[in-house]
Design a protein around this motif. Structure first.
Motif, PDB file in Angstrom:
ATOM      1  N   LEU A 274       0.810  -1.220   0.000  1.00 47.00           N
ATOM      2  CA  LEU A 274       0.000   0.000   0.000  1.00 47.00           C
ATOM      3  C   LEU A 274       0.843   1.270   0.000  1.00 47.00           C
ATOM      4  CD1 LEU A 274      -2.785  -0.839   2.637  1.00 47.00           C
ATOM      5  CD2 LEU A 274      -2.939  -1.010   0.150  1.00 47.00           C
ATOM      6  N   HIS A 275       2.004   1.228   0.610  1.00 50.19           N
ATOM      7  CA  HIS A 275       2.762   2.449   0.877  1.00 50.19           C
ATOM      8  C   HIS A 275       3.027   3.262  -0.398  1.00 50.19           C
ATOM      9  CE1 HIS A 275       5.374   5.161   3.025  1.00 50.19           C
ATOM     10  NE2 HIS A 275       6.303   5.018   2.085  1.00 50.19           N
ATOM     11  N   GLY A 276       2.537   4.503  -0.363  1.00 48.91           N
ATOM     12  CA  GLY A 276       2.767   5.426  -1.465  1.00 48.91           C
ATOM     13  C   GLY A 276       2.000   5.112  -2.738  1.00 48.91           C
ATOM     14  N   ASN A 277       1.086   4.144  -2.695  1.00 47.93           N
ATOM     15  CA  ASN A 277       0.304   3.778  -3.875  1.00 47.93           C
ATOM     16  C   ASN A 277      -1.170   4.115  -3.666  1.00 47.93           C
ATOM     17  OD1 ASN A 277       2.381   2.444  -5.543  1.00 47.93           O
ATOM     18  ND2 ASN A 277       2.453   0.948  -3.875  1.00 47.93           N
ATOM     19  N   LYS A 278      -1.802   4.526  -4.729  1.00 45.36           N
ATOM     20  CA  LYS A 278      -3.228   4.842  -4.698  1.00 45.36           C
ATOM     21  C   LYS A 278      -4.005   3.560  -4.987  1.00 45.36           C
ATOM     22  CE  LYS A 278      -4.429   7.667  -7.847  1.00 45.36           C
ATOM     23  NZ  LYS A 278      -4.459   8.933  -8.581  1.00 45.36           N
ATOM     24  N   PHE A 279      -4.939   3.206  -4.107  1.00 47.60           N
ATOM     25  CA  PHE A 279      -5.645   1.932  -4.257  1.00 47.60           C
ATOM     26  C   PHE A 279      -7.142   2.112  -4.044  1.00 47.60           C
ATOM     27  CE2 PHE A 279      -4.881   2.250   0.290  1.00 47.60           C
ATOM     28  CZ  PHE A 279      -6.063   1.781   0.846  1.00 47.60           C
ATOM     29  N   LEU A 280      -7.893   1.136  -4.544  1.00 50.26           N
ATOM     30  CA  LEU A 280      -9.327   1.037  -4.260  1.00 50.26           C
ATOM     31  C   LEU A 280      -9.564  -0.319  -3.600  1.00 50.26           C
ATOM     32  CD1 LEU A 280     -12.348   1.751  -4.426  1.00 50.26           C
ATOM     33  CD2 LEU A 280     -12.365   0.750  -6.729  1.00 50.26           C
ATOM     34  N   LEU A 281     -10.165  -0.291  -2.417  1.00 49.13           N
ATOM     35  CA  LEU A 281     -10.532  -1.512  -1.710  1.00 49.13           C
ATOM     36  C   LEU A 281     -12.049  -1.548  -1.572  1.00 49.13           C
ATOM     37  CD1 LEU A 281     -10.068  -4.025   0.107  1.00 49.13           C
ATOM     38  CD2 LEU A 281      -9.784  -2.438   2.037  1.00 49.13           C
ATOM     39  N   GLY A 304      -1.787   4.271   2.265  1.00 46.49           N
ATOM     40  CA  GLY A 304      -1.918   4.478   0.825  1.00 46.49           C
ATOM     41  C   GLY A 304      -1.704   5.927   0.442  1.00 46.49           C
ATOM     42  N   ALA A 305      -1.479   6.166  -0.846  1.00 41.17           N
ATOM     43  CA  ALA A 305      -1.268   7.529  -1.342  1.00 41.17           C
ATOM     44  C   ALA A 305      -2.568   8.318  -1.312  1.00 41.17           C
ATOM     45  CB  ALA A 305      -0.707   7.473  -2.762  1.00 41.17           C
TER      46      ALA A 305
END
Length: 416
Positions: A274-281, A304-305
């Motif tokens: 997750l670190h520094g990344n844009k995610f959808l959960l 997350g980002a």
């Protein structure tokens, strides 16, 4: 539990119901509708009874309750066995070729079978009501220490089917505006926190999971989150470690050994992804209204980002409010879209039902469904076996529909 073997009788009852409902016979006087309702009841309660077979239950009141259910399922099995035998007997008596299909198509609707059909509809209904009454006694019988409920533990992960993100539904109507609003939230980067939450709230059968799937598989969403999309079915069992493990399993290419990771190792693996990344959960079908548990899970997801999002589906506003004050409330379909969905499920062309003055009758039918797609689809499947004459539809509305117009409310009640 050796003294109460339930799995085999559940399978037998289920088999009889599947066979009877699927046969190409026209079941008059609400017989088909009652069979469908009993099928719904059995599919839900059956999961609990199968689990009871696997567990050792010591409490006498629990044993007594399970014994009563077992006896009712045996009675239901006998009833449906008699019914199936009668269907088979008449097939053999009728005999030969196309005549079989012609005669079977009017089975239980010709005048000389009317009394038998009425009797069968009544007996099936009485059986379902007896099972329902025993099932509803569970809340009084199984209160343990504090607020824990034994049946809650038996139902966990059984009666709530596991959902997946890529299941296609060709019968989705009237959700374009909902989809646009949810996507607008997901693609909006202007939030104070790096990770923002949007719950989708609505009663059972409205299509919350379907809407989440539409959003999850949208090309704009995939591009915005750079394919870092995770889908987890949570259901009634809100164990933080289990949910984190599911998330790690979805975001890790090498899935071997994940089941053996302890909580520290899970946290480290998830944090790196997750670190520094844009995610959808997507957290689908959430029932937890304990804010402490939510905050415990949320803590694992905050690295997350900026622009990361969590999309939640739940039936209850109180669940949504443990996470955020802003949520998307899903409403029922308007009458015109309900009518369109009904006709699609019933496989009726517009010229068929408009040309036969059926629009008014159809309108009365969809009103009983209250805009709930699941209820509309259920009724539509039953209408497949009705003709396109005004008499056929009036008969369905006044007989078959009268015995299923509460099915969706019943379905929600038994799962709540």
């Amino acid at each position: 539990m050796a003294e109460v073997v339930l799995g085999s009788v559940v399978e037998s009852v289920t088999g009889h119901l599947v066979s009877l409902v699927s046969q190409e016979i026209r079941l008059a006087c609400g017989v088909r509708a009652e069979l469908v309702k009993l099928q719904t009841t059995v599919s839900i309660i059956g999961g609990v009874l199968r689990e009871a077979d696997k567990r050792r239950v010591e409490a006498d009141d629990v044993k007594e309750w399970l014994k009563k259910l077992k006896e009712l399922f045996y009675d239901a099995d006998d009833l449906l066995d008699d019914f199936s035998t009668e269907v088979f007997r008449r097939r053999r008596v009728i005999g030969g070729g196309k005549r079989i299909l012609n005669e079977v198509s009017t089975f239980f609707s010709s005048s000389n079978q009317f009394l038998y059909a009425s009797k069968m509809a009544r007996r099936v209904k009485e059986m379902r009501e007896r099972i329902d009454a025993i099932w509803n006694d569970r809340s009084a019988c199984f209160q343990l220490e504090g607020n824990s409920n034994l049946m809650g533990s038996l139902v966990e992960n059984l009666t709530r089917p596991e959902t997946i993100p890529f299941k296609s539904d060709p019968y989705v109507i009237g959700r374009d505006k909902d989809k646009e609003k949810v996507i607008e939230f997901l693609l909006n980067p202007d939030f104070e926190e790096n990770v923002s939450v949007l719950p989708i709230v609505g009663v059972g059968g409205l299509g919350k999971t379907t809407l989440a799937r539409l959003v999850f598989n949208d090309d704009k969403v995939k591009e915005y989150f750079e394919m870092r999309l995770i889908w987890v079915c949570v259901s009634t069992n809100f164990h933080v470690e289990d949910i984190v493990r599911k998330i790690v399993r979805e975001c890790t290419p090498n899935k071997e050994g994940i089941s053996n990771l302890d909580m520290n190792e899970l946290q480290k693996t998830l944090g790196e992804w997750l670190h520094g990344n844009k995610f959808l959960l997507v957290l689908d079908d959430v029932w937890n209204d304990n804010r402490s548990k939510w905050l415990e899970l949320r803590e694992f997801l905050m690295s997350g980002a900026k622009g990361s999002k969590i999309l939640v589906t739940t039936r209850y506003i109180r669940v949504a409010e443990t996470m955020t004050r802003k949520f998307h409330k899903l409403s029922g379909l308007p009458e015109d879209e309900s009518l369109s969905l009904l006709m699609q499920m019933a496989m009726k062309e517009e010229h068929e039902w408009k040309g036969q003055n059926l629009e008014k009758i159809a309108g009365e039918i969809v009103k009983k469904c209250a805009g709930v797609p699941l209820a509309i689809k259920t009724v539509g499947r039953l209408l497949v076996h009705s003709g396109c004459r005004e008499k056929d539809w009036l008969d369905f509305k006044n007989n078959d529909l009268s015995s299923i117009d509460q099915e969706e409310a019943y379905f929600r009640k038994i799962l709540s």
